[in-house]
Design a protein around this motif. Structure first.
Motif, PDB file in Angstrom:
ATOM      1  N   GLY A   1      25.921  -1.774  11.885  1.00 34.32           N
ATOM      2  CA  GLY A   1      24.671  -1.982  12.453  1.00 34.32           C
ATOM      3  C   GLY A   1      23.462  -1.008  11.815  1.00 34.32           C
ATOM      4  N   GLY A   2      22.569  -1.204  12.376  1.00 29.48           N
ATOM      5  CA  GLY A   2      21.364  -0.370  11.564  1.00 29.48           C
ATOM      6  C   GLY A   2      19.940  -0.575  12.436  1.00 29.48           C
ATOM      7  N   LEU A   3      19.024   0.243  12.143  1.00 31.20           N
ATOM      8  CA  LEU A   3      17.672   0.159  12.738  1.00 31.20           C
ATOM      9  C   LEU A   3      16.841   0.408  11.408  1.00 31.20           C
ATOM     10  CD1 LEU A   3      15.237   0.058  14.696  1.00 31.20           C
ATOM     11  CD2 LEU A   3      15.576   2.518  14.960  1.00 31.20           C
ATOM     12  N   ILE A   4      15.950  -0.517  10.856  1.00 31.04           N
ATOM     13  CA  ILE A   4      15.409  -0.445   9.925  1.00 31.04           C
ATOM     14  C   ILE A   4      13.825  -0.855  10.205  1.00 31.04           C
ATOM     15  CG2 ILE A   4      16.851  -0.400   8.111  1.00 31.04           C
ATOM     16  CD1 ILE A   4      16.198  -3.367   7.551  1.00 31.04           C
ATOM     17  N   PHE A   5      12.772  -0.442   9.420  1.00 36.93           N
ATOM     18  CA  PHE A   5      11.225  -0.608   9.664  1.00 36.93           C
ATOM     19  C   PHE A   5      10.421  -0.279   8.537  1.00 36.93           C
ATOM     20  CE2 PHE A   5      12.378   3.576  11.128  1.00 36.93           C
ATOM     21  CZ  PHE A   5      11.333   4.505  10.376  1.00 36.93           C
ATOM     22  N   GLY A   6       9.215  -1.007   8.452  1.00 40.97           N
ATOM     23  CA  GLY A   6       8.293  -0.629   7.564  1.00 40.97           C
ATOM     24  C   GLY A   6       6.797  -1.428   7.615  1.00 40.97           C
ATOM     25  N   GLY A   7       6.279  -1.121   6.777  1.00 37.25           N
ATOM     26  CA  GLY A   7       4.740  -1.742   6.565  1.00 37.25           C
ATOM     27  C   GLY A   7       3.881  -1.331   5.524  1.00 37.25           C
ATOM     28  N   LYS A   8       3.099  -2.311   5.080  1.00 39.19           N
ATOM     29  CA  LYS A   8       2.436  -2.111   3.880  1.00 39.19           C
ATOM     30  C   LYS A   8       1.281  -3.187   3.578  1.00 39.19           C
ATOM     31  CE  LYS A   8       5.546  -4.556   0.706  1.00 39.19           C
ATOM     32  NZ  LYS A   8       6.400  -4.368  -0.293  1.00 39.19           N
TER      33      LYS A   8
ATOM     34  N   GLN B   1      26.107  -9.236  11.539  1.00 32.54           N
ATOM     35  CA  GLN B   1      25.562  -8.926  12.707  1.00 32.54           C
ATOM     36  C   GLN B   1      25.754  -9.924  14.007  1.00 32.54           C
ATOM     37  OE1 GLN B   1      21.829  -8.421  10.659  1.00 32.54           O
ATOM     38  NE2 GLN B   1      21.060 -10.724  10.798  1.00 32.54           N
ATOM     39  N   THR B   2      26.189  -9.504  15.191  1.00 34.38           N
ATOM     40  CA  THR B   2      26.225 -10.376  16.064  1.00 34.38           C
ATOM     41  C   THR B   2      25.005 -10.138  17.163  1.00 34.38           C
ATOM     42  OG1 THR B   2      27.328  -8.647  17.309  1.00 34.38           O
ATOM     43  CG2 THR B   2      28.684 -10.262  15.946  1.00 34.38           C
ATOM     44  N   MET B   3      24.013  -9.260  17.107  1.00 33.56           N
ATOM     45  CA  MET B   3      22.940  -9.094  17.822  1.00 33.56           C
ATOM     46  C   MET B   3      21.804  -8.621  17.493  1.00 33.56           C
ATOM     47  SD  MET B   3      22.759  -7.214  21.751  1.00 33.56           S
ATOM     48  CE  MET B   3      22.384  -5.602  21.154  1.00 33.56           C
ATOM     49  N   VAL B   4      20.595  -9.246  17.248  1.00 30.07           N
ATOM     50  CA  VAL B   4      19.577  -8.894  16.655  1.00 30.07           C
ATOM     51  C   VAL B   4      18.347  -8.990  17.087  1.00 30.07           C
ATOM     52  CG1 VAL B   4      18.115  -9.324  14.330  1.00 30.07           C
ATOM     53  CG2 VAL B   4      20.561  -9.909  14.484  1.00 30.07           C
ATOM     54  N   LEU B   5      17.467  -7.840  17.127  1.00 33.07           N
ATOM     55  CA  LEU B   5      16.002  -7.909  17.583  1.00 33.07           C
ATOM     56  C   LEU B   5      15.292  -7.548  16.396  1.00 33.07           C
ATOM     57  CD1 LEU B   5      14.068  -7.667  19.882  1.00 33.07           C
ATOM     58  CD2 LEU B   5      14.526  -5.299  20.227  1.00 33.07           C
TER      59      LEU B   5
ATOM     60  N   ALA C   1      18.187 -12.350  18.886  1.00 33.65           N
ATOM     61  CA  ALA C   1      19.110 -13.521  18.850  1.00 33.65           C
ATOM     62  C   ALA C   1      20.601 -13.174  18.998  1.00 33.65           C
ATOM     63  CB  ALA C   1      19.035 -14.082  17.114  1.00 33.65           C
ATOM     64  N   LEU C   2      21.537 -13.788  19.463  1.00 35.55           N
ATOM     65  CA  LEU C   2      22.767 -13.759  19.476  1.00 35.55           C
ATOM     66  C   LEU C   2      23.764 -14.601  18.447  1.00 35.55           C
ATOM     67  CD1 LEU C   2      23.249 -13.608  23.251  1.00 35.55           C
ATOM     68  CD2 LEU C   2      23.304 -11.826  21.929  1.00 35.55           C
ATOM     69  N   ASN C   3      24.626 -14.053  17.766  1.00 34.58           N
ATOM     70  CA  ASN C   3      25.328 -14.751  16.603  1.00 34.58           C
ATOM     71  C   ASN C   3      26.417 -14.800  16.611  1.00 34.58           C
ATOM     72  OD1 ASN C   3      22.558 -15.099  15.300  1.00 34.58           O
ATOM     73  ND2 ASN C   3      22.747 -13.271  14.383  1.00 34.58           N
TER      74      ASN C   3
ATOM     75  N   HIS D   1      13.664  -4.166  12.535  1.00 24.56           N
ATOM     76  CA  HIS D   1      15.132  -4.973  12.684  1.00 24.56           C
ATOM     77  C   HIS D   1      15.857  -3.936  13.363  1.00 24.56           C
ATOM     78  CE1 HIS D   1      18.429  -7.466  11.205  1.00 24.56           C
ATOM     79  NE2 HIS D   1      18.958  -6.380  11.347  1.00 24.56           N
ATOM     80  N   LEU D   2      16.660  -4.125  14.229  1.00 24.08           N
ATOM     81  CA  LEU D   2      17.638  -3.680  15.054  1.00 24.08           C
ATOM     82  C   LEU D   2      18.852  -4.538  15.227  1.00 24.08           C
ATOM     83  CD1 LEU D   2      19.044  -1.137  16.810  1.00 24.08           C
ATOM     84  CD2 LEU D   2      17.971  -2.219  18.658  1.00 24.08           C
ATOM     85  N   SER D   3      20.038  -4.107  14.538  1.00 24.73           N
ATOM     86  CA  SER D   3      21.199  -5.055  14.589  1.00 24.73           C
ATOM     87  C   SER D   3      22.297  -4.196  14.971  1.00 24.73           C
ATOM     88  CB  SER D   3      21.278  -5.920  13.449  1.00 24.73           C
ATOM     89  OG  SER D   3      21.651  -5.113  12.303  1.00 24.73           O
ATOM     90  N   PHE D   4      23.482  -5.079  15.621  1.00 26.38           N
ATOM     91  CA  PHE D   4      24.807  -4.480  15.785  1.00 26.38           C
ATOM     92  C   PHE D   4      25.742  -5.498  15.138  1.00 26.38           C
ATOM     93  CE2 PHE D   4      21.929  -3.040  18.963  1.00 26.38           C
ATOM     94  CZ  PHE D   4      22.479  -1.305  19.021  1.00 26.38           C
ATOM     95  N   ASP D   5      26.841  -5.105  14.361  1.00 27.61           N
ATOM     96  CA  ASP D   5      27.740  -5.905  13.549  1.00 27.61           C
ATOM     97  C   ASP D   5      29.155  -6.048  14.494  1.00 27.61           C
ATOM     98  OD1 ASP D   5      25.535  -5.858  11.890  1.00 27.61           O
ATOM     99  OD2 ASP D   5      26.637  -4.635  10.394  1.00 27.61           O
ATOM    100  N   GLU D   6      29.707  -7.046  14.152  1.00 27.54           N
ATOM    101  CA  GLU D   6      31.142  -7.227  14.554  1.00 27.54           C
ATOM    102  C   GLU D   6      32.092  -6.489  13.684  1.00 27.54           C
ATOM    103  OE1 GLU D   6      34.372 -10.968  15.381  1.00 27.54           O
ATOM    104  OE2 GLU D   6      32.593 -11.448  14.495  1.00 27.54           O
ATOM    105  N   TYR D   7      33.293  -6.226  13.806  1.00 31.34           N
ATOM    106  CA  TYR D   7      34.239  -5.298  13.213  1.00 31.34           C
ATOM    107  C   TYR D   7      34.371  -6.168  11.697  1.00 31.34           C
ATOM    108  CZ  TYR D   7      38.297  -3.205  11.403  1.00 31.34           C
ATOM    109  OH  TYR D   7      39.539  -2.466  10.672  1.00 31.34           O
ATOM    110  N   GLN D   8      33.920  -5.369  10.732  1.00 34.92           N
ATOM    111  CA  GLN D   8      33.934  -5.615   9.132  1.00 34.92           C
ATOM    112  C   GLN D   8      33.431  -6.990   9.057  1.00 34.92           C
ATOM    113  OE1 GLN D   8      37.694  -5.201   7.254  1.00 34.92           O
ATOM    114  NE2 GLN D   8      37.770  -2.792   7.700  1.00 34.92           N
ATOM    115  N   ARG D   9      32.300  -7.448  10.030  1.00 32.98           N
ATOM    116  CA  ARG D   9      31.741  -8.707   9.858  1.00 32.98           C
ATOM    117  C   ARG D   9      30.203  -8.415   9.705  1.00 32.98           C
ATOM    118  NH1 ARG D   9      36.263 -10.044   9.229  1.00 32.98           N
ATOM    119  NH2 ARG D   9      37.363 -11.778   9.882  1.00 32.98           N
TER     120      ARG D   9
END
Length: 243
Positions: A94-101, A123-127, A141-143, A113-121
């Motif tokens: 998972g991770g949280l990233i951001f930016g602007g220019k 992303q399963t949840m994304v904002l 989104a739910l994936n 972007h904020l996301s959480f991943d399945e085990y060794q897979r």
């Protein structure tokens, strides 16, 4: 009178005892906590006692690649600032990233972007939120990730090579070959967000990623609910005009 040999023997023994005492006292001393009013860094690595990296907070220049089983691998397609999360085995999850220019044409861009991943897979949840000039898209989104394999460094490196190719027939062929080698992927099961046309939509999909129910409020403010069959055909609609 003590001889020089006896003196050095006594001296060595005293030094050894003193060193052992310092080591033992140091080993028993509790961990020290330090407080800061401010700290300025390029990157912070949070690690376990065995050295496994669990989280990284970094600027763009020092942002890591991808972690897999405790080892970091390069990702040339990663251009990010923020946080990266790893599981207990040292694999990214998972991770949280951001930016602007503002680009050379004066058009503004921003993203988060904020996301959480399945085990060794993947992303399963994304904002996520993106904007390009006056166009803006925000969604949750739910994936499902139905790949029958792990996202290994080889998998990532091969996809990075495809993405780095210039647009054209060769890239299309390489992409098709990659998807044939690595079948499956992310299936979006649920989506809620603001579209670039200023509508708001809730979309629910089946296990194959086929849209089956869509509730929306259009840019004109009109509400609507559509029910779809497996082929994507609307079989029933409910709107403010439905009686």
């Amino acid at each position: 009178m003590i001889s020089s040999r006896q003196f050095f023997a006594i001296y060595s023994g005293a030094v050894t005892l003193a060193f052992a005492g310092v080591v033992l006292l140091g080993a028993r001393r509790p961990a020290q906590n330090t407080s800061f009013d401010q700290i300025t860094v390029h990157r912070i690595n949070v690690v376990e006692p065995d050295g496994t990296t669990r989280m990284v907070l970094s600027n763009n220049a020092e942002f890591p690649g991808a972690y897999y089983l405790g080892k970091e691998y390069p990702r040339t397609d990663r251009d990010a600032t923020g946080m990266l999360f790893n599981d207990e085995e040292g694999t990214e999850n998972g991770g949280l990233i951001f930016g602007g220019k503002k680009d050379k044409n004066g058009v503004t861009h921003s993203w988060g972007h904020l996301s959480f991943d399945e085990y060794q897979r993947d992303q399963t949840m994304v904002l996520e939120s993106n904007s390009d000039g006056a166009s803006r898209n925000t969604y949750y989104a739910l994936n499902d990730d139905d790949r029958p394999y792990s996202l290994t460094p080889q998998f990532s490196a091969e996809w990075q090579r495809v993405k780095a190719m210039p647009p054209g027939p060769a890239r299309v062929a390489a992409s098709q070959a990659w998807h044939t080698k690595y079948p499956g992927g992310i299936v979006n099961r649920g989506y809620f967000g603001r579209g670039r046309d200023k509508s708001v939509t809730l979309s629910l999909k089946d296990q194959q990623g086929r849209e089956r129910l869509v509730a929306s409020v259009g840019p004109d403010g009109a509400p609507r609910i559509d029910f779809l069959d497996a082929s994507g055909k609307v079989i029933r609609s409910i709107s403010s005009d439905t009686k």
